[in-house]
Design a protein around this motif. Structure first.
Motif, mmCIF file in Angstrom:
data_model
loop_
_atom_site.group_PDB
_atom_site.id
_atom_site.type_symbol
_atom_site.label_atom_id
_atom_site.label_comp_id
_atom_site.label_asym_id
_atom_site.label_seq_id
_atom_site.Cartn_x
_atom_site.Cartn_y
_atom_site.Cartn_z
ATOM 1 N N ALA A 50 56.933 43.542 42.984
ATOM 2 C CA ALA A 50 56.032 44.109 41.582
ATOM 3 C C ALA A 50 56.198 42.872 40.970
ATOM 4 N N HIS A 51 55.401 42.555 40.279
ATOM 5 C CA HIS A 51 55.166 41.072 39.068
ATOM 6 C C HIS A 51 56.067 41.505 37.451
ATOM 7 N N GLY A 52 55.644 42.839 37.107
ATOM 8 C CA GLY A 52 55.743 43.206 35.330
ATOM 9 C C GLY A 52 55.739 42.463 34.603
ATOM 10 N N ASP A 57 46.400 42.878 37.201
ATOM 11 C CA ASP A 57 46.592 43.765 38.410
ATOM 12 C C ASP A 57 47.295 43.012 39.840
ATOM 13 N N GLY A 58 46.749 42.301 39.985
ATOM 14 C CA GLY A 58 47.448 41.704 41.416
ATOM 15 C C GLY A 58 47.514 39.999 41.467
ATOM 16 N N ILE A 59 48.084 39.727 41.928
ATOM 17 C CA ILE A 59 48.209 38.676 42.119
ATOM 18 C C ILE A 59 48.387 37.756 43.622
ATOM 19 N N LEU A 60 47.462 36.351 43.872
ATOM 20 C CA LEU A 60 48.165 35.550 44.750
ATOM 21 C C LEU A 60 48.873 34.285 44.730
ATOM 22 N N ASP A 73 50.886 44.983 39.626
ATOM 23 C CA ASP A 73 51.640 45.516 38.326
ATOM 24 C C ASP A 73 51.497 47.019 38.977
ATOM 25 N N GLU A 74 53.768 46.909 38.598
ATOM 26 C CA GLU A 74 53.887 48.501 39.084
ATOM 27 C C GLU A 74 53.355 49.971 38.165
ATOM 28 N N THR A 85 44.014 46.932 44.973
ATOM 29 C CA THR A 85 44.784 45.405 45.130
ATOM 30 C C THR A 85 45.329 45.270 45.856
ATOM 31 N N LEU A 86 46.583 45.341 46.519
ATOM 32 C CA LEU A 86 46.897 44.592 47.391
ATOM 33 C C LEU A 86 45.929 44.393 48.765
#
Length: 291
Positions: A50-52, A57-60, A73-74, A85-86
């Protein structure tokens, strides 16, 4: 093992591996990304966390040690959104990491914005990968074969695959042999629509900016009509098609302030189908955006 060249082929390879190993649904994207890439690639996915950061929604992202991190985003509460998202970010990793080494930051605007020329190709391909990985076509067909669509049926599929209602409904329209249309709307106007294979032959596509039928808006806005929305409603010709009656389901979307209209044309009769190339939802949107 040679690398696939398309999003669907990549996804089918991983989905097949998951099922051959005797794993059930939903597909665990985190486990696949961590376990398979470390033995197959020199720059594997080394971390999924999780990135907080709300709104992303998502980051690579590439780490200093040379491997990659998928973060999400949890705080997202919509069932299935994190799972998709994953899958989406894993698709970016497999398909695009060598093209854009700075990585990707994706919100729902990017995942749904099929008209944006900057992100259309990458986002469409990542969405297609996630769809095929999480909802393998063979298994999905086994769940819907011979059944009339209902919100309960779509809910069953969404629960089985751990996907959002929107992604599940889009997959149903892509695979069904029934004439049907999925339309996403905001503020009373169509954002995009996607017809099934048979529905395309009936010319049911609605371009962006088309007003939503007034009767449909009334049903959407009527809180007292919630039970009828869940059951579907028969509507006359001239509402969703100039000549055909339809059955309409109204779904409150899991994306921002959008609404989904799932429309069947069960009274259209048999349509003679000419030979046409294979289509899927995300290729449809990409090609449509290119004119």
């Amino acid at each position: 093992m040679s690398d696939p060249t398309t999003p669907a082929a990549w996804a089918n390879q991983f989905a097949s591996l998951w099922m051959v190993c005797g794993q059930g649904f939903p597909v665990d994207v985190k486990e696949i990304a961590l376990e398979v890439t470390k033995t197959r690639f020199s720059d594997p996915v080394g971390l999924v966390r999780a990135h907080g950061i709300q709104g992303i929604d998502g980051i690579l992202s590439k780490r200093k040690r040379g491997d990659w991190c998928i973060s999400y985003d949890e705080t997202i509460t919509v069932p299935g959104r994190i799972n998709f998202t994953l899958g989406h970010e894993f698709g970016h990793y497999l398909l695009h990491r060598k093209i854009r080494e700075e990585g990707f930051q994706c919100g729902q605007a990017e995942m749904l914005d099929y008209e944006s020329p900057e992100s259309r190709k990458f986002e469409s391909e990542a969405n297609k990968f996630a769809s095929y990985l999480l909802m393998p076509a063979t298994d999905f067909r086994s769940q819907i074969e011979g059944q009339v669509v209902t919100l309960d049926l779509l809910g069953h599929c969404a629960n089985r695959y751990g996907t959002s209602f929107t992604a599940t409904a889009l997959k149903w329209v892509e695979l069904t042999d029934q004439p049907a249309l999925l339309a996403m709307a905001r503020d009373g106007f169509i954002c995009w629509s996607y017809p099934s294979r048979r529905a395309r032959l009936l010319r049911t596509y609605l371009p962006p900016g088309t007003p939503v039928p007034q009767s449909s808006l009334r049903r959407l806005n009527s809180a007292a009509d919630i039970n009828r929305r869940n059951q579907g409603s028969r509507v006359p010709p001239g509402v969703w098609h100039p000549e055909l009656e339809a059955e309409e389901f109204v779904i409150i979307s899991d994306h921002f302030d959008l609404a989904i209209f799932l429309v069947r044309f069960p009274y259209a009769g048999m349509v003679e189908q000419a030979e046409e190339k294979d289509w899927d939802a995300f290729t449809f949107f990409e090609n449509r955006a290119q004119g």
